[in-house]
Enzyme design. Sequence first.
Site, PDB file in Angstrom:
ATOM      1  N   SER A   1       0.931  -1.040   0.007  1.00  0.00           N
ATOM      2  CA  SER A   1      -0.142  -0.022  -0.060  1.00  0.00           C
ATOM      3  C   SER A   1       0.841   1.082  -0.011  1.00  0.00           C
ATOM      4  O   SER A   1       0.564   2.346  -0.221  1.00  0.00           O
ATOM      5  CB  SER A   1      -0.750   0.025   1.311  1.00  0.00           C
ATOM      6  OG  SER A   1      -1.458  -1.164   1.536  1.00  0.00           O
TER       7      SER A   1
ATOM      8  N   HIS B   1      -1.874  -2.911  -6.813  1.00  0.00           N
ATOM      9  CA  HIS B   1      -2.558  -2.489  -5.548  1.00  0.00           C
ATOM     10  C   HIS B   1      -4.122  -2.602  -5.621  1.00  0.00           C
ATOM     11  O   HIS B   1      -4.593  -1.954  -6.017  1.00  0.00           O
ATOM     12  CB  HIS B   1      -2.058  -1.200  -4.892  1.00  0.00           C
ATOM     13  CG  HIS B   1      -2.729  -0.745  -3.872  1.00  0.00           C
ATOM     14  ND1 HIS B   1      -3.351   0.708  -3.474  1.00  0.00           N
ATOM     15  CD2 HIS B   1      -2.590  -1.391  -2.576  1.00  0.00           C
ATOM     16  CE1 HIS B   1      -3.609   0.614  -2.091  1.00  0.00           C
ATOM     17  NE2 HIS B   1      -3.288  -0.574  -1.345  1.00  0.00           N
TER      18      HIS B   1
ATOM     19  N   GLU C   1      -4.505   0.086  -8.448  1.00  0.00           N
ATOM     20  CA  GLU C   1      -3.636   1.125  -8.806  1.00  0.00           C
ATOM     21  C   GLU C   1      -2.561  -0.107  -9.261  1.00  0.00           C
ATOM     22  O   GLU C   1      -1.981  -0.804  -8.589  1.00  0.00           O
ATOM     23  CB  GLU C   1      -2.970   1.842  -7.654  1.00  0.00           C
ATOM     24  CG  GLU C   1      -3.909   3.078  -7.261  1.00  0.00           C
ATOM     25  CD  GLU C   1      -3.942   3.394  -5.834  1.00  0.00           C
ATOM     26  OE1 GLU C   1      -4.147   4.681  -5.786  1.00  0.00           O
ATOM     27  OE2 GLU C   1      -3.508   2.920  -5.045  1.00  0.00           O
TER      28      GLU C   1
ATOM     29  N   ASN D   1      -4.396   5.791  -1.094  1.00  0.00           N
ATOM     30  CA  ASN D   1      -3.862   5.818   0.350  1.00  0.00           C
ATOM     31  C   ASN D   1      -3.354   7.275   0.743  1.00  0.00           C
ATOM     32  O   ASN D   1      -3.294   7.907   1.989  1.00  0.00           O
ATOM     33  CB  ASN D   1      -2.892   4.745   0.683  1.00  0.00           C
ATOM     34  CG  ASN D   1      -3.659   3.526   0.786  1.00  0.00           C
ATOM     35  OD1 ASN D   1      -4.926   3.497   0.864  1.00  0.00           O
ATOM     36  ND2 ASN D   1      -2.951   2.389   0.739  1.00  0.00           N
TER      37      ASN D   1
HETATM   38  P1  NAD Z   1      -2.662  -9.647   6.933  1.00  0.00           P
HETATM   39  O1  NAD Z   1      -1.791  -9.165   8.211  1.00  0.00           O
HETATM   40  O2  NAD Z   1      -4.184  -9.677   6.866  1.00  0.00           O
HETATM   41  O3  NAD Z   1      -1.959 -10.786   5.997  1.00  0.00           O
HETATM   42  C1  NAD Z   1      -0.700 -11.061   5.726  1.00  0.00           C
HETATM   43  C2  NAD Z   1      -0.629 -12.621   5.635  1.00  0.00           C
HETATM   44  O4  NAD Z   1       0.651 -12.714   4.872  1.00  0.00           O
HETATM   45  C3  NAD Z   1      -0.646 -13.340   6.810  1.00  0.00           C
HETATM   46  O5  NAD Z   1      -1.890 -14.288   6.688  1.00  0.00           O
HETATM   47  C4  NAD Z   1       0.728 -13.853   7.019  1.00  0.00           C
HETATM   48  O6  NAD Z   1       0.440 -15.110   7.778  1.00  0.00           O
HETATM   49  C5  NAD Z   1       1.149 -14.135   5.705  1.00  0.00           C
HETATM   50  N1  NAD Z   1       2.705 -14.083   5.411  1.00  0.00           N
HETATM   51  C6  NAD Z   1       3.403 -13.601   6.458  1.00  0.00           C
HETATM   52  N2  NAD Z   1       4.676 -13.680   5.775  1.00  0.00           N
HETATM   53  C7  NAD Z   1       4.507 -14.509   4.946  1.00  0.00           C
HETATM   54  C8  NAD Z   1       5.408 -15.422   3.944  1.00  0.00           C
HETATM   55  N3  NAD Z   1       7.197 -15.398   4.086  1.00  0.00           N
HETATM   56  N4  NAD Z   1       5.173 -16.180   3.169  1.00  0.00           N
HETATM   57  C9  NAD Z   1       3.559 -16.290   2.909  1.00  0.00           C
HETATM   58  N5  NAD Z   1       2.695 -15.560   3.580  1.00  0.00           N
HETATM   59  C10 NAD Z   1       3.351 -15.049   4.654  1.00  0.00           C
HETATM   60  O7  NAD Z   1      -2.144  -8.171   5.958  1.00  0.00           O
HETATM   61  P2  NAD Z   1      -2.889  -7.619   4.876  1.00  0.00           P
HETATM   62  O8  NAD Z   1      -3.783  -6.282   5.464  1.00  0.00           O
HETATM   63  O9  NAD Z   1      -3.608  -8.520   4.032  1.00  0.00           O
HETATM   64  O10 NAD Z   1      -1.832  -6.684   3.964  1.00  0.00           O
HETATM   65  C11 NAD Z   1      -1.283  -7.563   2.905  1.00  0.00           C
HETATM   66  C12 NAD Z   1      -0.417  -6.465   1.972  1.00  0.00           C
HETATM   67  O11 NAD Z   1      -1.739  -5.969   1.259  1.00  0.00           O
HETATM   68  C13 NAD Z   1       0.154  -5.536   2.483  1.00  0.00           C
HETATM   69  O12 NAD Z   1       1.363  -5.078   1.977  1.00  0.00           O
HETATM   70  C14 NAD Z   1      -0.614  -4.204   2.812  1.00  0.00           C
HETATM   71  O13 NAD Z   1      -0.172  -3.023   2.742  1.00  0.00           O
HETATM   72  C15 NAD Z   1      -1.329  -4.303   1.592  1.00  0.00           C
HETATM   73  N6  NAD Z   1      -2.905  -4.080   1.314  1.00  0.00           N
HETATM   74  C16 NAD Z   1      -3.509  -3.938   2.346  1.00  0.00           C
HETATM   75  C17 NAD Z   1      -4.832  -3.349   2.290  1.00  0.00           C
HETATM   76  C18 NAD Z   1      -5.991  -3.445   3.610  1.00  0.00           C
HETATM   77  O14 NAD Z   1      -6.940  -2.798   3.446  1.00  0.00           O
HETATM   78  N7  NAD Z   1      -5.562  -4.196   4.600  1.00  0.00           N
HETATM   79  C19 NAD Z   1      -5.304  -2.997   1.240  1.00  0.00           C
HETATM   80  C20 NAD Z   1      -4.509  -2.954  -0.088  1.00  0.00           C
HETATM   81  C21 NAD Z   1      -3.255  -3.409   0.168  1.00  0.00           C
END
Ligand code: NAD
Length: 592
Positions: A121, A142, A154, A192
Site C-alpha cells: 500500500s 494495489h 492501482e 492511500n
Molecule cells: P494481513 O496481516 O491480514 O495478512 C498477511 C498474511 O501474510 C498473513 O496471513 C501472514 O501469515 C502471511 N505471511 C506472512 N509472511 C509470509 C511469508 N513469508 N510467506 C507467505 N505468507 C506470509 O495483511 P493484509 O492487510 O492482507 O496486507 C497484505 C499486504 O496488502 C500489505 O502489503 C498491505 O499493505 C497491502 N494492502 C492492504 C490493504 C488493507 O486494507 N488491509 C489494502 C490494500 C493493500
Amino acid sequence: MARDITKVGVIGLGTMGAGIVEVFARNGIEVVAVEVDDEAVERGREHLDTSTGRAVARGKLSEDDQAALVSRVQFTSNLNDLKDCQLVVEAVPEHLHLKKEIFARLDQIVDEDAILATNTSSLPVTEIAVATSNPKRVVGMHFFNPAPVMQFVEVIKTVVTADDIFERVKGLAKRLGKQPVVVGDKAGFIANALLFGYLNHAVSMYESKYASREDIDAAMRLGCGYPMGPLALMDLIGLDTAYEILDTMYKQGRDRLHAPSPIIKQMVSAGLRGRKTGRGFYTYAAPGSSQVVEDAQTPRPNGERGIALRPIARVGVVGSGTMATGIVEVFAKAGYDVIYVARASTKVDSVRAALTKSLEKAVQRGKATEADRDAALAKITGSTRLDDLAEVDIVVEAVVEDLHVKQALFENLDEICKPGAILATTTSSLPVIECASATKRPQDVIGMHFFNPAQVMKLVEVVHTVSTADDVLATVQDLCVKIGKHPVTCGDRAGFIVNALLFPYLNDAVKMLEANYSTADDIDTAMKTGCSLPMGPFELLDVVGLDVALAIERELYLEFRERGYAPAPLLEHLVTAGYLGRKSSRGFRTYA
Ligand code: NAD
C-alpha cells in the site's frame, strides 16, 4: 506476443491475499496460494470457503461455480510451487525487509518472463524491485479491500518497469473487471496518500477526546455520504497495516500530519488490530466479524446519565435564508411552535411562501398528507420583531456568517429571551464562544450546525464551548433526535468534525494534481472506485465552490497553524481567475 495469463501465484492469504485469490479464481485463472505454514494455509482455505459460501447463499454464485472456483486454487506452504506461474502477487505484511526477501527468492523460482507484483500500500516498489535480478518485471498491483468487491486497482510503475509489463498487468486488471490506473512509485500512491491523512486526523480527534468514535464516524457518513466512518474503516484496514502505511508516508514526505497518531501504535502493541482481532476502535462479536458489539465506550442514552433536560415547546428561528427556512420547516414538521424573525416584512412573506411551496411539494410526492401540511403551517408564525422571541424556549439563529452581526444579535437575544432559554447558532465557521461571550449567559449558548438542505440532511453537529452547561448540551442532543436528526457532539474548533476532516483532504488532492502526480480524472476515479466515496475530490470541489473551499481552508490554517493545511496555490489561482466551480461554469472542469 505474450501469452494470456492463465496461472498466477498469491503469497500471503490475510485480509488482502485471500480476497485476491478469490478474484483470480472467479475469473477462470489457476491460482497457487502460498502461506507460511500449514495452519495459515488452512485459514486461507477457510477464508475462501466462507467468502464463496456467502456468495452462494446470496445467490450470486452457483454451487457448481463455487466448486469450480475452489478447484482452481492450489494451497501450499512451499514457495517453490510458484514455479509455473506467469504472475505472482505478493500480499504479505507491510514490511520492506520481508517483501524484499520474498522477491529475491521468487526471482530464483519463477521463469524469466514471469511478472512479479506487490500489493504493498505504501512501501517503495522500486526498492522491492531491485531486490531481484530483473527489476524491469516488477510492478505494484494495489488491490482495494475487500478485493472481490472493490473495482479498482492501482498499477505502480517504477522508473525501471518495462512498458509491456505494466501494460499486461493493466490488461489483466481489466479482465478481472477492475478499473486500473497507472501511477508512479510514491508512498500511498493516489488513494492511500489522500485517505490516510484523513484517517490519521480522525484518529487524533478521537485520541484527544474532541468527539467520540461513534460521532466522528456518523459525521462523515451522514455529512459526506461516506459508506463508512474513518474509525470503522481503520478497523477494517487493520491498525497494524494502517500504522505501517502512515509511517512509510511520513518517512517519505516528512509531513507531520502523516506521523501516525500515538494511539495507533499503542493499540497495535496491545493486539487491538481491528476487525481481524475482534477489537480495534470498536469491539466486534468475534475476530473477523463485522458485527459491532457494545463495550465500555458505547455511549449511554442521556436519560441514563441523570441530567434533567430543559423543556422545549416553543422555538424561535432568526434569519430568512436557505438554512433558516429549512430549520423552521424541520421544527414545525416535528410539532414545535415556531416563530421566525426576519429583518423586513417582505422577507417574512418570502420565507412563508418558500415553506408553503416546500410543504406542498412533500404532499405531491406522497411524503406528507394535506393535513400534515396544514398542521405544520399552522405552527409557524413570522415576525420582524426580535422582541417576539421573549417566551421561546430555544432560539436558533441562522443569519449571515459575520461575527459582528451575530454578536450584536446574541446581545439582543440575551436581553430579550426569558431566563433559561437556550441560544443556538448555526455558524459553520465562527467560534461559538464568540457568540456566547456576547451574552451574560454563556452557559446557555451552543452551536447547532445543520447541513444543507436542512430538511433532508440528517446530521447536526452540536458544538459545546468551554462554557456550555451540561443540561443545555443534553437538551439540544435530545431535541435533535426529536426533530428526526442525528446529533454528533464536538468541541468548538474550526471546521467542527466534518469540515475539519474533509477540507484538508480536498486540499491534499489539489496539491497532488499540482505536483502532476496524477490527473483530476484518475484521482476522482481512485477515490470513488477505490474508496467508495460518493464523489471524487475535484467533482466535490466544483460543487461546493472553490471560493467556499478556499475560505474554509484558510480558516483551518489560521486556527491550527498546520503547514499542511495551507491552501494549495493552484486553488488560490483558480479562485483569483474566477474559476469557482459549477456556479461559474468552470472550476477544475469546464461545464456547459
Ligand atoms: P494481513 O496481516 O491480514 O495478512 C498477511 C498474511 O501474510 C498473513 O496471513 C501472514 O501469515 C502471511 N505471511 C506472512 N509472511 C509470509 C511469508 N513469508 N510467506 C507467505 N505468507 C506470509 O495483511 P493484509 O492487510 O492482507 O496486507 C497484505 C499486504 O496488502 C500489505 O502489503 C498491505 O499493505 C497491502 N494492502 C492492504 C490493504 C488493507 O486494507 N488491509 C489494502 C490494500 C493493500
